[in-house]
Design an enzyme around this catalytic site. Structure first.
Site, PDB file in Angstrom:
ATOM      1  N   CYS A 135       0.434   3.302   3.248  1.00 25.08           N
ATOM      2  CA  CYS A 135       1.257   2.745   4.584  1.00 25.08           C
ATOM      3  C   CYS A 135       2.473   3.023   4.391  1.00 25.08           C
ATOM      4  CB  CYS A 135       0.810   1.186   4.339  1.00 25.08           C
ATOM      5  SG  CYS A 135      -0.828   0.530   4.734  1.00 25.08           S
ATOM      6  N   GLY A 142     -13.379   7.455  -8.439  1.00 23.62           N
ATOM      7  CA  GLY A 142     -12.009   8.062  -8.425  1.00 23.62           C
ATOM      8  C   GLY A 142     -10.957   7.514  -7.589  1.00 23.62           C
ATOM      9  N   HIS A 193      -9.765  13.999   1.146  1.00 25.30           N
ATOM     10  CA  HIS A 193      -9.229  15.150   0.756  1.00 25.30           C
ATOM     11  C   HIS A 193      -9.674  16.457   1.379  1.00 25.30           C
ATOM     12  CE1 HIS A 193      -7.769  12.994  -3.025  1.00 25.30           C
ATOM     13  NE2 HIS A 193      -8.761  12.044  -2.535  1.00 25.30           N
ATOM     14  N   HIS A 232      -4.803   0.483   8.459  1.00 26.61           N
ATOM     15  CA  HIS A 232      -5.115   0.257   6.870  1.00 26.61           C
ATOM     16  C   HIS A 232      -6.712   0.029   6.966  1.00 26.61           C
ATOM     17  CE1 HIS A 232      -4.412  -0.322   2.491  1.00 26.61           C
ATOM     18  NE2 HIS A 232      -5.496  -1.392   2.889  1.00 26.61           N
ATOM     19  N   ASN A 287     -13.482   9.702  -1.897  1.00 24.02           N
ATOM     20  CA  ASN A 287     -13.788   8.933  -3.051  1.00 24.02           C
ATOM     21  C   ASN A 287     -13.728   7.456  -2.698  1.00 24.02           C
ATOM     22  OD1 ASN A 287     -13.517  11.181  -4.639  1.00 24.02           O
ATOM     23  ND2 ASN A 287     -11.488  10.774  -4.882  1.00 24.02           N
ATOM     24  N   CYS A 296       0.716  -1.095  -0.045  1.00 24.76           N
ATOM     25  CA  CYS A 296       0.140   0.074  -0.077  1.00 24.76           C
ATOM     26  C   CYS A 296       0.742   1.395  -0.052  1.00 24.76           C
ATOM     27  CB  CYS A 296      -0.913   0.116   1.185  1.00 24.76           C
ATOM     28  SG  CYS A 296      -1.965   1.549   1.592  1.00 24.76           S
ATOM     29  N   HIS A 337      -8.473   7.835   2.601  1.00 24.39           N
ATOM     30  CA  HIS A 337      -8.033   8.814   2.746  1.00 24.39           C
ATOM     31  C   HIS A 337      -9.087  10.180   2.280  1.00 24.39           C
ATOM     32  CE1 HIS A 337      -7.428   7.406  -1.346  1.00 24.39           C
ATOM     33  NE2 HIS A 337      -7.319   8.859  -1.983  1.00 24.39           N
TER      34      HIS A 337
END
Length: 112
Positions: free
Chosen positions: A10, A94, A103, A49, A88, A7, A101
Site C-alpha cells: 500500500c 511463502g 509474481h 488492499h 503465494n 502494508c 500480489h
C-alpha cells in the site's frame, strides 16, 4: 495479516516507498521485484488492499482477470508471451507481504 495502514505494498502504491514502476492504471500497479528470481520478475498488485488471491477472487474477480491480462502484456513485451504467474497464499506457502500480489517471471527460458 498486515494492517492496511502498515502494508508495504500500500505504501509503494501510494508512492511513500520508491519502486521501479513497470505498469499502472486506475486499479493496478506493477513494479520490479527487488529480489528477482528470473531475468524479468514483476509484482502486480491491485491498488485496493486484499490479503490473498482467494480474497481478491471472491470480492473482485474482474480485477483478478485484469491482473492476468497485465501479466500477459508484460510477458508479450519482455519475452514473446511466455511467462510464469505465481500467487503465494499464506505464510507457509511463502507469502511474506499480505497484500495479494502476482509474481510474473519471464524474460528467459525458465527451469521447471
Amino acid at each position: 495479516m498486515s494492517d492496511v495502514g502498515d502494508c508495504l505494498f500500500c505504501k509503494i502504491i501510494a508512492g511513500e516507498i520508491p519502486s521501479k514502476k513497470v505498469y499502472e492504471d486506475d486499479s493496478t500497479y506493477a513494479f520490479a521485484d527487488i529480489q528477482p528470481k528470473a531475468k524479468v520478475h514483476v509484482l502486480i498488485v491491485p491498488k485496493r488492499h486484499y490479503a490473498t488471491v482467494a480474497e481478491l477472487a471472491q470480492n473482485d474477480p474482474a480485477e483478478l482477470s485484469h491482473i492476468v491480462g497485465v501479466a500477459k502484456s508484460i510477458a508479450d513485451d519482455a519475452f514473446h508471451g511466455a511467462y510464469r504467474l505465481v500467487f503465494n497464499t499464506g505464510e507457509d506457502a511463502g507469502q511474506s507481504v499480505f497484500h495479494v500480489h502476482a509474481h510474473v517471471l519471464t524474460g528467459e527460458v525458465l527451469a521447471e
